[in-house]
Enzyme design. Structure first.
Site, PDB file in Angstrom:
ATOM      1  N   ASP A  59      34.530  24.773  32.187  1.00 49.04           N
ATOM      2  CA  ASP A  59      33.605  24.860  33.316  1.00 49.04           C
ATOM      3  C   ASP A  59      33.124  23.468  33.724  1.00 49.04           C
ATOM      4  O   ASP A  59      33.227  22.496  32.970  1.00 49.04           O
ATOM      5  CB  ASP A  59      32.410  25.746  32.944  1.00 49.04           C
ATOM      6  CG  ASP A  59      31.901  26.567  34.121  1.00 49.04           C
ATOM      7  OD1 ASP A  59      32.127  26.160  35.281  1.00 49.04           O
ATOM      8  OD2 ASP A  59      31.257  27.609  33.886  1.00 49.04           O
ATOM      9  N   ASP A 110      32.533  32.646  41.195  1.00 54.41           N
ATOM     10  CA  ASP A 110      31.613  33.333  40.285  1.00 54.41           C
ATOM     11  C   ASP A 110      31.235  34.714  40.804  1.00 54.41           C
ATOM     12  O   ASP A 110      30.581  35.484  40.094  1.00 54.41           O
ATOM     13  CB  ASP A 110      30.338  32.503  40.102  1.00 54.41           C
ATOM     14  CG  ASP A 110      30.483  31.430  39.046  1.00 54.41           C
ATOM     15  OD1 ASP A 110      31.418  31.514  38.231  1.00 54.41           O
ATOM     16  OD2 ASP A 110      29.659  30.494  39.027  1.00 54.41           O
TER      17      ASP A 110
END
Length: 730
Positions: free
Chosen positions: A459, A523
């Site tokens: 990430d 997301d």
């Protein structure tokens, strides 16, 4: 006049060399093997202009009369004074080609600059172009920009690019090409949620399956610009460049700078032709995992069914809970179990612990081994979330090394230096600092050596604003250092796959995808939002590289509620997985989920090797997209999967006949609606009509020409529902 002619898959690129000036005079449709005499094709000289024809140039420059955006901007620093050799006059030194590649070297000996251009027209028609500038002088040369550009035809009158935000990445916008420059700038220090993955010029009204399109993509994960530059003489260039900060690249004598690769595709069959060129390039890479079309399994493995536990447990890590979750996942048919954020020291929320890449002994007294053993003994791979490029102020590593935090000041955080504004309570670790880079490498290497980890979800959750090393702008060097971190870890652990996640979809580009095995598209797991996000991500990135998960019934990012069938059909057209507490899925819904996992496993060979087809549907409330077997499919096998998707209420009572394009025209196909089917939990919610079209109950048989030209009467779908169609070759 000399000419270099590159040809591949219906595309030609012609570079003329006249009076030592190199110019791209054609990029577009294949011109065949014979070119006319180019000496008679020089441009006219209009009134009130320069006394010679103006060439756009392989690198457009003012010294050749170009009044648009120049390719090279910079200046020499002599005796500490800037501004010398501000206008470069490049002339061809050598030019070679083998028909699919070319190398053109241009130089200005007076200014002391040489630029080498490397062009490759790949077998599928995708052009790759990059420039390398070398300082041949005896003093430093500050390079402000080195752009890569290509001309488009005069009938390219519309421009399409993509924009977005967090949880709404890659949405299209269109405008007419007008005189002037349209610039899309990314100053995020990463690709950005609003980045234009694709920059496309095309003929009027070009669509999915019609019109001529010229499109580019810049393979770079840092600051960048993409642009269309249309000047008064009617010529238009499109291209891109790394956006360099103040004095980020100052070339010492003998030093060089190489641009990110600009990838470019031409299509006379609309946007689907652009996707085919990109997909062909991706799938021809030696390290690209392609499944066998019939079994869905390559020599090693195909894209496994994933369960990521983030939306199941968030930061609440408990071994018993996670083992129970793993057992439930394995029973469903999950093949990869990914432990997300919260496993390392001090990490109970997003305010602390980043940078301390040690397993938290208070949570995991025996390390991650008990969970990993539970996962692998169930036949699944184990994956782990990391965010190596970021730190929290509340972390042991920052307390030990505050000077490793990126900032605009020449002083360290410890000595009172100013820090950038926090983003998600985190800062960026300075990978340009060799000690900081080595620390991160060593921690990631140790995690992979000490644990049976097959997959990293990597990430990167913030923009790199005011990004500096030792008081100087350093996004360029940080991006290269991050690339080197990926490269070295891949070299040390070649069996580990890596996902590029960046607040979801904020680092999606061919630069990062050369180093990773998939990207996290967004997301947002809301299936309605994902339909658009995945459709436009798929313009460039093939579905096997785009993570697409079934989220909970009610999305945690939008609060929308969708039936399982809609969420599952949406996730099917990507690298399929779940982000959901699957322990809570019971009864008929669990059986439906199992069936869909089985459907993905059955068809992933097709989904991840076939041609993407997107229909031009007049009703804007409907989308029809699918994947068609590259060879047409052997008799009796699945030749295509299509999804009919309703995104909102329609103006008409019924959709009528909708064409299914992209099939072999003379071949017959059986078309069946396979999901949701009668008896599925979501079946009654999907349709609005009293009686659906007759063929829906059993099947329809027609050849590819009929399906493309006439189509089939489609059922009326409730908004935010979808129907999955399977086509069998007869």
């Amino acid at each position: 006049m000399e000419a270099l002619h590159l040809r591949s898959s219906g595309t030609s690129l012609v570079i003329s060399i006249d009076n030592q000036e190199a110019e791209v005079i054609h990029w577009g449709a294949d011109l065949g093997s014979t070119l006319p005499d180019l000496a008679n094709l020089t441009a006219a000289i209009p009134p009130s202009s320069l006394d010679v024809p103006v060439r756009t140039g392989l690198l457009p420059q003012a010294s050749a009369g170009w009044r648009g955006r120049p390719a090279l901007r910079g200046h020499r620093i002599m005796d500490g004074a800037p501004g010398f050799d501000f206008s470069i006059r490049l002339r061809v030194v050598s030019a070679t080609s083998d028909g699919t590649t070319a190398v053109v070297i241009q130089s200005d000996p007076d200014a002391g600059i040489t630029v080498t251009s490397n062009l490759t027209l790949h077998p599928g028609g995708l052009l790759e172009l990059k420039h390398t500038a070398t300082n041949d002088g005896t003093s430093p040369f500050q390079l402000d920009e080195l752009a890569t550009m290509l001309p488009v035809a005069p009938n390219a009158v519309e421009l399409l690019d993509l924009t977005g935000r967090w949880c709404r990445e890659r949405h299209p916008q269109r405008r007419a090409i007008q005189q002037g420059t349209w610039v899309r700038t990314g100053r995020h220090g990463r690709t950005g949620h609003d980045a234009s993955l694709l920059f496309a010029a095309g003929t009027e009204g070009f669509g999915n399956r019609h019109g001529k399109v010229w499109a580019t993509h810049l393979a770079w994960s840092g600051n960048h610009e993409q642009f269309a530059d249309s000047i008064g003489d009617g010529r238009t260039m499109i291209g891109g460049s790394e956006l360099l900060g103040p004095a980020e690249v100052v070339l010492a004598p003998g030093a060089s700078y190489t641009t990110p690769a600009l990838f470019a595709a031409y299509s006379n069959r609309g946007l689907d032709g652009i996707s085919e060129a990109f997909y062909s390039w991706f799938r021809s890479r030696p390290h690209h995992v392609l499944p066998d079309v019939t079994t869905g399994l390559p020599e090693g493995k195909a894209r496994p069914v994933v369960l990521n536990v983030w939306e199941a447990v968030y930061f609440d890590h408990d071994l018993a809970t996670l083992v129970e979750l793993a057992e439930s996942a394995a029973e469903l048919g999950v093949e990869r179990f990914v432990l997300d954020d919260g496993w390392f020291r001090g990490r109970r929320d997003d305010r602390a612990g980043l940078g301390d890449w040690y397993v938290d002994e208070s949570l995991w007294p025996e390390g991650l081994t008990p969970l990993i053993n539970a996962v692998t003994s169930s036949g699944m791979e184990f994956g782990l979330w990391v965010e190596p490029e970021m730190v929290n102020l509340d972390s042991d590593i920052v307390r030990a090394h505050p000077e490793w935090i990126v900032g605009p000041s020449s002083q360290s955080y410890r000595d009172g230096g100013r820090l950038p504004i926090e983003w998600r309570q985190q800062h960026v670790i300075d990978l340009v600092n060799p000690a900081a880079w080595q620390y991160i490498y060593d921690r990631m290497d140790a995690l992979l050596r000490d644990n049976n980890i097959s997959y990293l979800k990597w990430d990167q959750n913030r923009d790199l604003l005011e990004h500096g090393h030792a008081g100087r702008s350093s996004v360029h060097e940080q991006t290269l250092a991050a690339y080197r971190l990926f490269d070295e870890l891949r070299k040390a652990h070649p069996g580990v796959e890596i996902e590029s996640c960046s607040s979801g979809g904020a680092r999606v580009d061919l630069g990062i995808l050369e180093r990773t095995d998939r990207i996290w598209g967004s997301d947002c797991n809301d299936a309605l939002e994902r339909q658009t996000i995945q459709r436009w991500t798929g313009m460039v990135v093939p579905p096997e590289l785009v993570g697409a998960h079934i989220g909970p019934t009610t999305s945690h990012t939008t609060a929308r509620t969708h039936d399982l069938s809609f969420r599952a059909i949406t996730a099917l057209f990507g690298h399929f997985g779940m982000e959901w507490d699957v322990r809570t899925v019971t009864g008929a819904e669990r059986e439906e989920l199992k069936a869909f996992i089985g459907l993905y496993k059955k068809h992933r060979g097709l989904l991840h090797s076939g041609r993407m087809v997107r229909a031009d549907v007049p009703d804007e409330s409907l989308m029809l997209h699918g994947v068609v077997a590259p060879s047409g499919g052997a008799q009796g096998t699945t030749a295509g999967l299509f999804a009919l998707v309703s995104t909102r209420t329609a103006a008409a009572e019924q959709p009528g006949r909708i064409s299914i394009p992209g099939l072999e025209l003379t071949r017959e196909y059986r078309v069946e609606a396979i999901f949701p089917a009668p008896g599925d939990a979501d079946y009654s919610h999907t349709f609005t009509q009293v009686r659906p079209p007759a063929w829906l109950a059993e099947s329809a048989v027609a050849n590819g020409r009929f399906l493309a030209e006439v189509g089939l009467p489609m059922p009326a779908l409730n908004p935010e529902h979808a129907l999955l169609l399977e086509l069998t070759a007869l």
